[in-house]
Design a protein around this motif. Structure first.
Motif, PDB file in Angstrom:
ATOM      1  N   UNK A 107       0.823  -1.203   0.000  1.00 23.64           N
ATOM      2  CA  UNK A 107       0.000   0.000   0.000  1.00 23.64           C
ATOM      3  C   UNK A 107       0.864   1.263   0.000  1.00 23.64           C
ATOM      4  N   UNK A 108       1.892   1.278   0.823  1.00 17.92           N
ATOM      5  CA  UNK A 108       2.785   2.445   0.880  1.00 17.92           C
ATOM      6  C   UNK A 108       3.538   2.614  -0.438  1.00 17.92           C
ATOM      7  N   UNK A 109       3.984   1.514  -1.034  1.00 15.63           N
ATOM      8  CA  UNK A 109       4.666   1.575  -2.323  1.00 15.63           C
ATOM      9  C   UNK A 109       3.736   2.178  -3.378  1.00 15.63           C
ATOM     10  N   UNK A 110       2.502   1.685  -3.429  1.00 10.89           N
ATOM     11  CA  UNK A 110       1.540   2.188  -4.414  1.00 10.89           C
ATOM     12  C   UNK A 110       1.274   3.678  -4.211  1.00 10.89           C
ATOM     13  N   UNK A 111       1.221   4.104  -2.974  1.00 12.54           N
ATOM     14  CA  UNK A 111       0.903   5.487  -2.655  1.00 12.54           C
ATOM     15  C   UNK A 111       2.060   6.434  -2.951  1.00 12.54           C
ATOM     16  N   UNK A 112       3.300   6.024  -2.673  1.00 14.01           N
ATOM     17  CA  UNK A 112       4.428   6.948  -2.724  1.00 14.01           C
ATOM     18  C   UNK A 112       5.386   6.675  -3.887  1.00 14.01           C
ATOM     19  N   UNK A 113       5.575   5.432  -4.263  1.00 20.93           N
ATOM     20  CA  UNK A 113       6.648   5.079  -5.203  1.00 20.93           C
ATOM     21  C   UNK A 113       6.170   4.754  -6.619  1.00 20.93           C
ATOM     22  N   UNK A 114       4.998   4.154  -6.731  1.00 20.14           N
ATOM     23  CA  UNK A 114       4.553   3.603  -8.014  1.00 20.14           C
ATOM     24  C   UNK A 114       4.389   4.644  -9.118  1.00 20.14           C
ATOM     25  N   UNK A 158      18.723   6.170   2.769  1.00 22.47           N
ATOM     26  CA  UNK A 158      19.562   7.319   2.414  1.00 22.47           C
ATOM     27  C   UNK A 158      19.032   7.977   1.139  1.00 22.47           C
ATOM     28  N   UNK A 159      18.683   7.179   0.143  1.00 24.76           N
ATOM     29  CA  UNK A 159      18.183   7.723  -1.126  1.00 24.76           C
ATOM     30  C   UNK A 159      16.798   8.332  -0.932  1.00 24.76           C
ATOM     31  N   UNK A 160      15.934   7.627  -0.223  1.00 28.96           N
ATOM     32  CA  UNK A 160      14.563   8.115  -0.032  1.00 28.96           C
ATOM     33  C   UNK A 160      14.553   9.419   0.757  1.00 28.96           C
ATOM     34  N   UNK A 161      15.285   9.482   1.837  1.00 28.62           N
ATOM     35  CA  UNK A 161      15.269  10.683   2.686  1.00 28.62           C
ATOM     36  C   UNK A 161      16.079  11.837   2.100  1.00 28.62           C
ATOM     37  N   UNK A 187      17.065  12.054  -1.310  1.00 27.91           N
ATOM     38  CA  UNK A 187      16.891  12.240  -2.731  1.00 27.91           C
ATOM     39  C   UNK A 187      18.160  11.847  -3.470  1.00 27.91           C
ATOM     40  N   UNK A 188      18.029  11.627  -4.764  1.00 24.87           N
ATOM     41  CA  UNK A 188      19.185  11.277  -5.588  1.00 24.87           C
ATOM     42  C   UNK A 188      18.819  11.516  -7.038  1.00 24.87           C
ATOM     43  N   UNK A 189      19.699  12.153  -7.772  1.00 22.57           N
ATOM     44  CA  UNK A 189      19.410  12.443  -9.172  1.00 22.57           C
ATOM     45  C   UNK A 189      18.139  13.270  -9.275  1.00 22.57           C
ATOM     46  N   UNK A 190      17.184  12.787 -10.043  1.00 20.32           N
ATOM     47  CA  UNK A 190      15.920  13.498 -10.218  1.00 20.32           C
ATOM     48  C   UNK A 190      14.900  13.175  -9.136  1.00 20.32           C
ATOM     49  N   UNK A 191      15.210  12.208  -8.266  1.00 19.92           N
ATOM     50  CA  UNK A 191      14.279  11.845  -7.201  1.00 19.92           C
ATOM     51  C   UNK A 191      14.378  12.851  -6.056  1.00 19.92           C
ATOM     52  N   UNK A 192      13.244  13.465  -5.703  1.00 20.77           N
ATOM     53  CA  UNK A 192      13.280  14.408  -4.586  1.00 20.77           C
ATOM     54  C   UNK A 192      13.334  13.647  -3.260  1.00 20.77           C
ATOM     55  N   UNK A 193      13.821  14.295  -2.203  1.00 24.89           N
ATOM     56  CA  UNK A 193      13.774  13.658  -0.893  1.00 24.89           C
ATOM     57  C   UNK A 193      12.319  13.467  -0.463  1.00 24.89           C
ATOM     58  N   UNK A 194      12.054  12.384   0.214  1.00 24.18           N
ATOM     59  CA  UNK A 194      10.703  12.108   0.700  1.00 24.18           C
ATOM     60  C   UNK A 194      10.726  12.230   2.225  1.00 24.18           C
ATOM     61  N   UNK A 195      10.056  13.232   2.760  1.00 27.21           N
ATOM     62  CA  UNK A 195      10.099  13.470   4.201  1.00 27.21           C
ATOM     63  C   UNK A 195       9.272  12.443   4.979  1.00 27.21           C
ATOM     64  N   UNK A 196       9.572  12.352   6.270  1.00 30.64           N
ATOM     65  CA  UNK A 196       8.846  11.423   7.135  1.00 30.64           C
ATOM     66  C   UNK A 196       7.358  11.747   7.205  1.00 30.64           C
ATOM     67  N   UNK A 197       6.988  12.988   6.957  1.00 32.89           N
ATOM     68  CA  UNK A 197       5.573  13.361   6.945  1.00 32.89           C
ATOM     69  C   UNK A 197       4.831  12.679   5.799  1.00 32.89           C
ATOM     70  N   UNK A 198       5.556  12.367   4.730  1.00 34.31           N
ATOM     71  CA  UNK A 198       4.947  11.711   3.574  1.00 34.31           C
ATOM     72  C   UNK A 198       5.110  10.194   3.613  1.00 34.31           C
ATOM     73  N   UNK A 199       6.158   9.728   4.295  1.00 33.49           N
ATOM     74  CA  UNK A 199       6.451   8.294   4.365  1.00 33.49           C
ATOM     75  C   UNK A 199       7.172   8.025   5.681  1.00 33.49           C
ATOM     76  N   UNK A 200       6.496   7.344   6.585  1.00 36.31           N
ATOM     77  CA  UNK A 200       7.098   7.095   7.895  1.00 36.31           C
ATOM     78  C   UNK A 200       8.226   6.067   7.790  1.00 36.31           C
TER      79      UNK A 200
END
Length: 105
Positions: A36-43, A70-73, A75-88
Protein backbone atom coordinates in the motif's frame (compact mmCIF):
# COMPACT_ATOMS: atom_id res chain seq x y z
CA UNK A 1 15.44 18.10 -13.06
CA UNK A 2 14.08 21.61 -13.10
CA UNK A 3 13.15 23.23 -9.80
CA UNK A 4 9.51 23.42 -10.87
CA UNK A 5 9.39 19.70 -11.73
CA UNK A 6 11.14 18.83 -8.46
CA UNK A 7 8.61 20.87 -6.46
CA UNK A 8 5.73 19.27 -8.37
CA UNK A 9 7.12 15.78 -7.63
CA UNK A 10 7.49 16.56 -3.95
CA UNK A 11 4.00 18.07 -3.83
CA UNK A 12 2.56 14.92 -5.41
CA UNK A 13 4.34 12.71 -2.86
CA UNK A 14 3.06 14.75 0.08
CA UNK A 15 -0.46 14.99 -1.38
CA UNK A 16 -0.79 11.28 -2.06
CA UNK A 17 0.70 10.43 1.32
CA UNK A 18 -1.86 12.59 3.09
CA UNK A 19 -4.82 11.60 0.91
CA UNK A 20 -4.37 8.03 -0.34
CA UNK A 21 -8.13 7.57 -0.68
CA UNK A 22 -8.15 10.21 -3.42
CA UNK A 23 -5.69 8.34 -5.63
CA UNK A 24 -7.43 6.03 -8.05
CA UNK A 25 -6.07 2.55 -8.17
CA UNK A 26 -4.94 2.62 -4.55
CA UNK A 27 -4.67 -0.84 -3.06
CA UNK A 28 -7.50 -1.98 -0.86
CA UNK A 29 -7.21 -1.90 2.90
CA UNK A 30 -6.47 -5.63 2.63
CA UNK A 31 -3.11 -4.99 0.93
CA UNK A 32 0.04 -5.50 3.01
CA UNK A 33 1.43 -2.26 4.46
CA UNK A 34 4.49 -2.26 2.19
CA UNK A 35 2.42 -2.76 -0.93
CA UNK A 36 0.00 0.00 0.00
CA UNK A 37 2.79 2.45 0.88
CA UNK A 38 4.67 1.58 -2.32
CA UNK A 39 1.54 2.19 -4.41
CA UNK A 40 0.90 5.49 -2.65
CA UNK A 41 4.43 6.95 -2.72
CA UNK A 42 6.65 5.08 -5.20
CA UNK A 43 4.55 3.60 -8.01
CA UNK A 44 3.83 6.89 -9.80
CA UNK A 45 7.49 7.11 -10.82
CA UNK A 46 8.88 3.58 -10.43
CA UNK A 47 5.87 1.80 -12.00
CA UNK A 48 3.10 -0.24 -10.42
CA UNK A 49 5.37 -3.25 -10.01
CA UNK A 50 8.66 -1.40 -9.53
CA UNK A 51 9.67 -2.20 -13.10
CA UNK A 52 10.50 1.42 -13.85
CA UNK A 53 8.60 4.13 -15.63
CA UNK A 54 9.68 7.76 -15.22
CA UNK A 55 12.24 6.52 -12.69
CA UNK A 56 14.57 3.51 -12.83
CA UNK A 57 13.37 0.01 -11.94
CA UNK A 58 13.73 -0.94 -8.29
CA UNK A 59 12.84 -4.62 -8.63
CA UNK A 60 14.85 -6.70 -8.22
CA UNK A 61 15.84 -4.84 -5.07
CA UNK A 62 19.61 -4.97 -4.72
CA UNK A 63 20.05 -2.53 -1.84
CA UNK A 64 19.88 -2.89 1.93
CA UNK A 65 17.25 -0.97 3.89
CA UNK A 66 19.75 1.61 5.17
CA UNK A 67 20.89 2.31 1.59
CA UNK A 68 17.28 2.73 0.46
CA UNK A 69 16.63 5.08 3.39
CA UNK A 70 19.56 7.32 2.41
CA UNK A 71 18.18 7.72 -1.13
CA UNK A 72 14.56 8.11 -0.03
CA UNK A 73 15.27 10.68 2.69
CA UNK A 74 18.01 12.59 0.86
CA UNK A 75 16.89 12.24 -2.73
CA UNK A 76 19.18 11.28 -5.59
CA UNK A 77 19.41 12.44 -9.17
CA UNK A 78 15.92 13.50 -10.22
CA UNK A 79 14.28 11.84 -7.20
CA UNK A 80 13.28 14.41 -4.59
CA UNK A 81 13.77 13.66 -0.89
CA UNK A 82 10.70 12.11 0.70
CA UNK A 83 10.10 13.47 4.20
CA UNK A 84 8.85 11.42 7.14
CA UNK A 85 5.57 13.36 6.95
CA UNK A 86 4.95 11.71 3.57
CA UNK A 87 6.45 8.29 4.37
CA UNK A 88 7.10 7.09 7.89
CA UNK A 89 10.12 5.01 8.86
CA UNK A 90 7.77 2.06 9.47
CA UNK A 91 6.30 2.43 5.98
CA UNK A 92 9.79 2.64 4.49
CA UNK A 93 10.72 -0.59 6.28
CA UNK A 94 7.52 -2.20 5.00
CA UNK A 95 8.26 -1.09 1.42
CA UNK A 96 11.76 -2.60 1.56
CA UNK A 97 10.27 -5.87 2.89
CA UNK A 98 7.62 -5.83 0.14
CA UNK A 99 10.21 -5.21 -2.61
CA UNK A 100 12.55 -7.86 -1.15
CA UNK A 101 9.71 -10.37 -1.17
CA UNK A 102 8.85 -9.48 -4.78
CA UNK A 103 12.53 -9.85 -5.69
CA UNK A 104 12.62 -13.36 -4.25
CA UNK A 105 9.38 -14.58 -5.86
Amino acid sequence: MSMQRWRWSLLMVVFTASSPELVSGSPSEEAPAGEAAFARVCAACHGANGEGDQAPPIVPLVYMEDQVAVVVRGGQGEMPPIPKAALSDAELTAIVAYLSKRTNE
